[in-house]
Scaffold this motif. Structure first.
Motif, PDB file in Angstrom:
ATOM      1  N   TYR A  76       0.821  -1.208   0.000  1.00 57.02           N
ATOM      2  CA  TYR A  76       0.000   0.000   0.000  1.00 57.02           C
ATOM      3  C   TYR A  76       0.859   1.263   0.000  1.00 57.02           C
ATOM      4  N   LEU A  77       1.960   1.245   0.728  1.00 58.76           N
ATOM      5  CA  LEU A  77       2.823   2.417   0.808  1.00 58.76           C
ATOM      6  C   LEU A  77       3.469   2.707  -0.547  1.00 58.76           C
ATOM      7  N   THR A  78       3.858   1.675  -1.261  1.00 64.70           N
ATOM      8  CA  THR A  78       4.419   1.855  -2.600  1.00 64.70           C
ATOM      9  C   THR A  78       3.361   2.403  -3.548  1.00 64.70           C
ATOM     10  N   ILE A  79       2.159   1.874  -3.457  1.00 66.01           N
ATOM     11  CA  ILE A  79       1.060   2.368  -4.297  1.00 66.01           C
ATOM     12  C   ILE A  79       0.836   3.850  -4.035  1.00 66.01           C
ATOM     13  N   CYS A  80       0.834   4.246  -2.767  1.00 66.17           N
ATOM     14  CA  CYS A  80       0.630   5.664  -2.421  1.00 66.17           C
ATOM     15  C   CYS A  80       1.747   6.533  -2.979  1.00 66.17           C
ATOM     16  N   ARG A  81       2.996   6.077  -2.845  1.00 66.61           N
ATOM     17  CA  ARG A  81       4.130   6.857  -3.358  1.00 66.61           C
ATOM     18  C   ARG A  81       4.089   6.998  -4.874  1.00 66.61           C
ATOM     19  N   ASN A  82       3.525   6.017  -5.565  1.00 64.64           N
ATOM     20  CA  ASN A  82       3.494   6.038  -7.027  1.00 64.64           C
ATOM     21  C   ASN A  82       2.234   6.672  -7.607  1.00 64.64           C
ATOM     22  N   GLN A  90      -2.950  13.571  -1.328  1.00 62.23           N
ATOM     23  CA  GLN A  90      -3.652  12.788  -0.298  1.00 62.23           C
ATOM     24  C   GLN A  90      -3.003  11.409  -0.135  1.00 62.23           C
ATOM     25  N   ALA A  91      -2.583  10.792  -1.237  1.00 61.03           N
ATOM     26  CA  ALA A  91      -1.941   9.478  -1.169  1.00 61.03           C
ATOM     27  C   ALA A  91      -0.622   9.551  -0.435  1.00 61.03           C
ATOM     28  N   LEU A  92       0.145  10.612  -0.661  1.00 60.71           N
ATOM     29  CA  LEU A  92       1.431  10.747   0.023  1.00 60.71           C
ATOM     30  C   LEU A  92       1.248  10.991   1.522  1.00 60.71           C
ATOM     31  N   ALA A  93       0.136  11.591   1.910  1.00 57.08           N
ATOM     32  CA  ALA A  93      -0.147  11.823   3.332  1.00 57.08           C
ATOM     33  C   ALA A  93      -0.412  10.495   4.053  1.00 57.08           C
ATOM     34  N   ALA A  94      -0.859   9.496   3.313  1.00 58.35           N
ATOM     35  CA  ALA A  94      -1.143   8.200   3.923  1.00 58.35           C
ATOM     36  C   ALA A  94       0.162   7.548   4.340  1.00 58.35           C
TER      37      ALA A  94
END
Length: 94
Positions: A76-82, A90-94
């Motif tokens: 999930y963290l990789t998905i957010c960073r990409n 918002q994804a990077l804040a996760a």
């Protein structure tokens, strides 16, 4: 957001989340997660998606995401960073 490195709670929580900790039976976990209307993904300490609830799976179907796993096994963290586009911040804040 609670992080495992925050305060005295951290050690206790890290112990509870250890790979050797007992886990509830599969059907009980699934029923528990499915009881929530929010999109929920259960992550391990490294961000890998271990399981998701019905709302999360329904979101995948409604948005024509063709991944049968609904993200289980992905990080999930990789998905957010990409993430790109208007949701990136918002994804990077996760």
């Amino acid at each position: 957001m609670l992080k495992l490195s925050d305060g005295p709670f951290a050690t206790d929580m890290a112990d509870r989340l250890s790979p050797d900790a007992p886990t509830p039976p599969e059907p009980a976990v699934e029923l528990f997660l499915d009881a929530f209307p929010a999109h929920i993904a259960w992550l391990d300490l490294h961000g890998e998606i271990l399981r998701v609830n019905r709302s999360w799976r329904d979101f995948f179907v409604a948005n024509d995401m063709r991944q049968l796993s609904a993200g289980v096994g992905d990080n999930y963290l990789t998905i957010c960073r990409n993430t790109q586009g208007p949701e990136r911040e918002q994804a990077l804040a996760a």
